[in-house]
Design an enzyme around this catalytic site. Structure first.
Site, PDB file in Angstrom:
ATOM      1  N   SER A   1      -6.426   7.024  17.062  1.00  0.00           N
ATOM      2  CA  SER A   1      -7.118   6.092  17.649  1.00  0.00           C
ATOM      3  C   SER A   1      -7.076   5.265  16.918  1.00  0.00           C
ATOM      4  O   SER A   1      -7.528   3.739  17.469  1.00  0.00           O
ATOM      5  CB  SER A   1      -7.875   6.598  18.579  1.00  0.00           C
ATOM      6  OG  SER A   1      -9.043   7.462  17.444  1.00  0.00           O
TER       7      SER A   1
ATOM      8  N   ASP B   1     -18.471  17.739  25.467  1.00  0.00           N
ATOM      9  CA  ASP B   1     -18.958  17.973  26.809  1.00  0.00           C
ATOM     10  C   ASP B   1     -17.608  18.121  27.626  1.00  0.00           C
ATOM     11  O   ASP B   1     -17.495  18.708  28.368  1.00  0.00           O
ATOM     12  CB  ASP B   1     -19.941  16.795  26.609  1.00  0.00           C
ATOM     13  CG  ASP B   1     -18.893  15.456  26.042  1.00  0.00           C
ATOM     14  OD1 ASP B   1     -18.890  15.993  24.666  1.00  0.00           O
ATOM     15  OD2 ASP B   1     -18.702  14.904  26.898  1.00  0.00           O
TER      16      ASP B   1
ATOM     17  N   GLU C   1     -11.513  16.374  21.483  1.00  0.00           N
ATOM     18  CA  GLU C   1     -12.970  16.222  20.831  1.00  0.00           C
ATOM     19  C   GLU C   1     -13.462  16.678  20.063  1.00  0.00           C
ATOM     20  O   GLU C   1     -13.306  17.899  19.344  1.00  0.00           O
ATOM     21  CB  GLU C   1     -14.078  15.901  22.284  1.00  0.00           C
ATOM     22  CG  GLU C   1     -13.975  17.349  22.620  1.00  0.00           C
ATOM     23  CD  GLU C   1     -15.108  17.469  24.204  1.00  0.00           C
ATOM     24  OE1 GLU C   1     -15.347  16.425  24.688  1.00  0.00           O
ATOM     25  OE2 GLU C   1     -14.950  18.734  25.017  1.00  0.00           O
TER      26      GLU C   1
ATOM     27  N   LYS D   1      -9.023   0.102  20.779  1.00  0.00           N
ATOM     28  CA  LYS D   1     -10.523  -0.459  21.608  1.00  0.00           C
ATOM     29  C   LYS D   1      -9.930  -1.530  22.201  1.00  0.00           C
ATOM     30  O   LYS D   1     -10.827  -2.890  23.128  1.00  0.00           O
ATOM     31  CB  LYS D   1     -12.119  -0.272  21.371  1.00  0.00           C
ATOM     32  CG  LYS D   1     -12.525   1.225  21.302  1.00  0.00           C
ATOM     33  CD  LYS D   1     -13.924   1.237  21.238  1.00  0.00           C
ATOM     34  CE  LYS D   1     -13.865   2.129  21.592  1.00  0.00           C
ATOM     35  NZ  LYS D   1     -13.552   3.576  20.852  1.00  0.00           N
TER      36      LYS D   1
ATOM     37  N   GLY E   1     -19.578  18.547  19.821  1.00  0.00           N
ATOM     38  CA  GLY E   1     -19.742  17.902  20.683  1.00  0.00           C
ATOM     39  C   GLY E   1     -18.536  17.355  22.006  1.00  0.00           C
ATOM     40  O   GLY E   1     -17.620  16.169  22.725  1.00  0.00           O
TER      41      GLY E   1
ATOM     42  N   SER F   1     -22.364   0.347  18.099  1.00  0.00           N
ATOM     43  CA  SER F   1     -22.248  -0.541  16.513  1.00  0.00           C
ATOM     44  C   SER F   1     -20.906   0.317  16.404  1.00  0.00           C
ATOM     45  O   SER F   1     -20.576   0.427  14.623  1.00  0.00           O
ATOM     46  CB  SER F   1     -23.539   0.602  15.909  1.00  0.00           C
ATOM     47  OG  SER F   1     -23.503   1.684  16.420  1.00  0.00           O
TER      48      SER F   1
HETATM   49  C1  LIG Z   1     -13.539   5.122  20.525  1.00  0.00           C
HETATM   50  C2  LIG Z   1     -13.179   5.838  20.171  1.00  0.00           C
HETATM   51  C3  LIG Z   1     -12.352   7.105  20.387  1.00  0.00           C
HETATM   52  C4  LIG Z   1     -12.803   7.424  22.411  1.00  0.00           C
HETATM   53  O1  LIG Z   1     -12.358   6.563  23.465  1.00  0.00           O
HETATM   54  P1  LIG Z   1     -13.051   6.958  24.452  1.00  0.00           P
HETATM   55  O2  LIG Z   1     -12.581   5.541  25.802  1.00  0.00           O
HETATM   56  O3  LIG Z   1     -14.319   6.789  24.855  1.00  0.00           O
HETATM   57  O4  LIG Z   1     -12.216   8.761  25.016  1.00  0.00           O
HETATM   58  C5  LIG Z   1     -11.589   7.748  20.101  1.00  0.00           C
HETATM   59  N1  LIG Z   1     -11.084   7.509  18.733  1.00  0.00           N
HETATM   60  C6  LIG Z   1     -11.592   5.785  18.055  1.00  0.00           C
HETATM   61  C7  LIG Z   1     -11.032   5.054  16.961  1.00  0.00           C
HETATM   62  C8  LIG Z   1     -12.254   5.536  19.194  1.00  0.00           C
HETATM   63  O5  LIG Z   1     -12.674   4.512  18.284  1.00  0.00           O
END
Ligand SMILES: *Cc1c(COP(=O)(O)O)cnc(C)c1O
Length: 321
Positions: free
Chosen positions: A302, A208, A202, A52, A206, A76
């Site tokens: 991620s 969706d 996902e 992010k 959830g 958060s």
């Molecule tokens: C926010 C996040 C996601 C999902 O990302 P999106 O862009 O909202 O789909 C996946 N893994 C981690 C660790 C995140 O912080």
């Protein structure tokens, strides 16, 4: 389309020397467990512990004169820390709207990056309205967590790097919450590796995104109960849905139990700490052998922000740790 490959490569230039170029790791033991060759892009090793940072920094860098007035975000989770860190690098004020009952560790981490925290009552107040009111008063820009072209372009650089560091992938697995990471990755892959199948993953509780894909419109669900707290979104965004509907191969799901097993396996095999949401792609690789057996599969890990108590709970579930 809300963004093009040029936006993703422009974001890559902005992030050059600022974001970490995270490693792509392989593990023979992980491959044995999956029955496929996995190439893991380690965004758990990114600054602040998740991809992010890419979107937040890219979006702030493109704000123009309004930037001096600062930024506001509601989150958060990892978006809060990403905006706080990126704002501190630009030396501008960041205000993060968080529920009064947000975990103390998350509040402390976000404050640690220099952000001001504004609390709200999650049962009586709408966080989006709280953020909008703050922004209105101060002239700051509201930075949404996923449904913003610059955020999507920034997140897409993770997949862009994976593709340039790994040859001949058959598929890529990308965790899916609101869809910024997946949408950006799809734009990168469509331009740079059009033959590669790209899957969003996902939480099963959830789903969706999967339902939206099937329905051909954005389906909204109640806040899902899942340990994947980074993907507890209730709906895709307008921009992210448009890109996902056009390019994605399919959307897979993983249960909490599969996420815990994947976290334990990654820890024992690669010695890395991965948060539940970060393990979505690995879990999908382990549980969809029909799709991936014998293939070369890129996996975006991620994020790695998880408290150690919670993390320790994952280890016993690991297949044969
Ligand atoms: C926010 C996040 C996601 C999902 O990302 P999106 O862009 O909202 O789909 C996946 N893994 C981690 C660790 C995140 O912080």
């Amino acid at each position: 389309m809300p963004i093009t490959i040029d936006d993703v490569t422009a974001a890559a230039d902005i992030l050059d020397g600022v974001a970490h170029r995270t490693p792509v790791i392989t593990s023979r033991l992980l491959d044995e467990a999956a029955g496929a060759q996995l190439f893991c892009k380690c965004e758990n090793l990114q600054r602040m512990g998740a991809f992010k940072f890419r979107g937040a920094y890219t979006a702030i860098s493109r704000l123009g004169p309004q930037r001096a007035r600062g930024v506001v975000a509601f989150s958060s989770g990892n978006h809060a820390q990403a905006v706080a860190l990126a704002a501190s690098l630009f030396d501008i004020p960041a205000t993060i709207v968080m529920p009064h009952d947000a975990p103390a560790a998350k509040v402390a981490a976000t404050r640690g990056y220099g952000a001001q925290i504004v609390g709200y009552d999650r049962y009586t107040q709408d966080r989006q309205q709280v953020a909008a009111a703050l922004a209105h008063r101060t002239g700051a820009a509201v930075l949404p967590p996923f449904d913003h072209p610059d955020v999507i372009a920034g997140q897409g650089t993770a997949t862009l790097e994976l593709l340039s560091d790994t040859d001949d992938l058959d598929a890529i697995l990308i965790p899916l919450g609101g869809g910024g990471l997946l949408a950006g990755g799809l734009v990168a892959a469509a331009a740079r590796a059009p033959g590669v199948a790209v899957y969003g993953v996902e939480p099963a509780a959830g789903d969706d995104g999967r339902r939206s894909l099937r329905a051909g419109r954005i389906v909204t669900i109640a806040p899902p109960r899942t340990i994947a707290d980074g993907a507890q979104t209730t709906a895709l965004g307008t921009h992210t849905f448009e890109i996902i509907a056009e390019y994605v191969t399919d959307i897979l799901t993983a249960t909490d139990e599969q996420l815990l097993a994947a976290m334990g396996l990654v820890a024992t095999r690669t010695k890395m700490v991965v948060e539940p949401t970060g393990a979505l792609g690995v879990a999908a690789a382990l549980n969809n052998r029909d799709l991936f057996a014998g293939r070369r599969v890129g996996v975006i890990i991620s994020g790695g922000n998880v408290d150690l108590d919670r993390f320790a709970a994952a280890a016993p579930l690991s297949a044969d740790a």
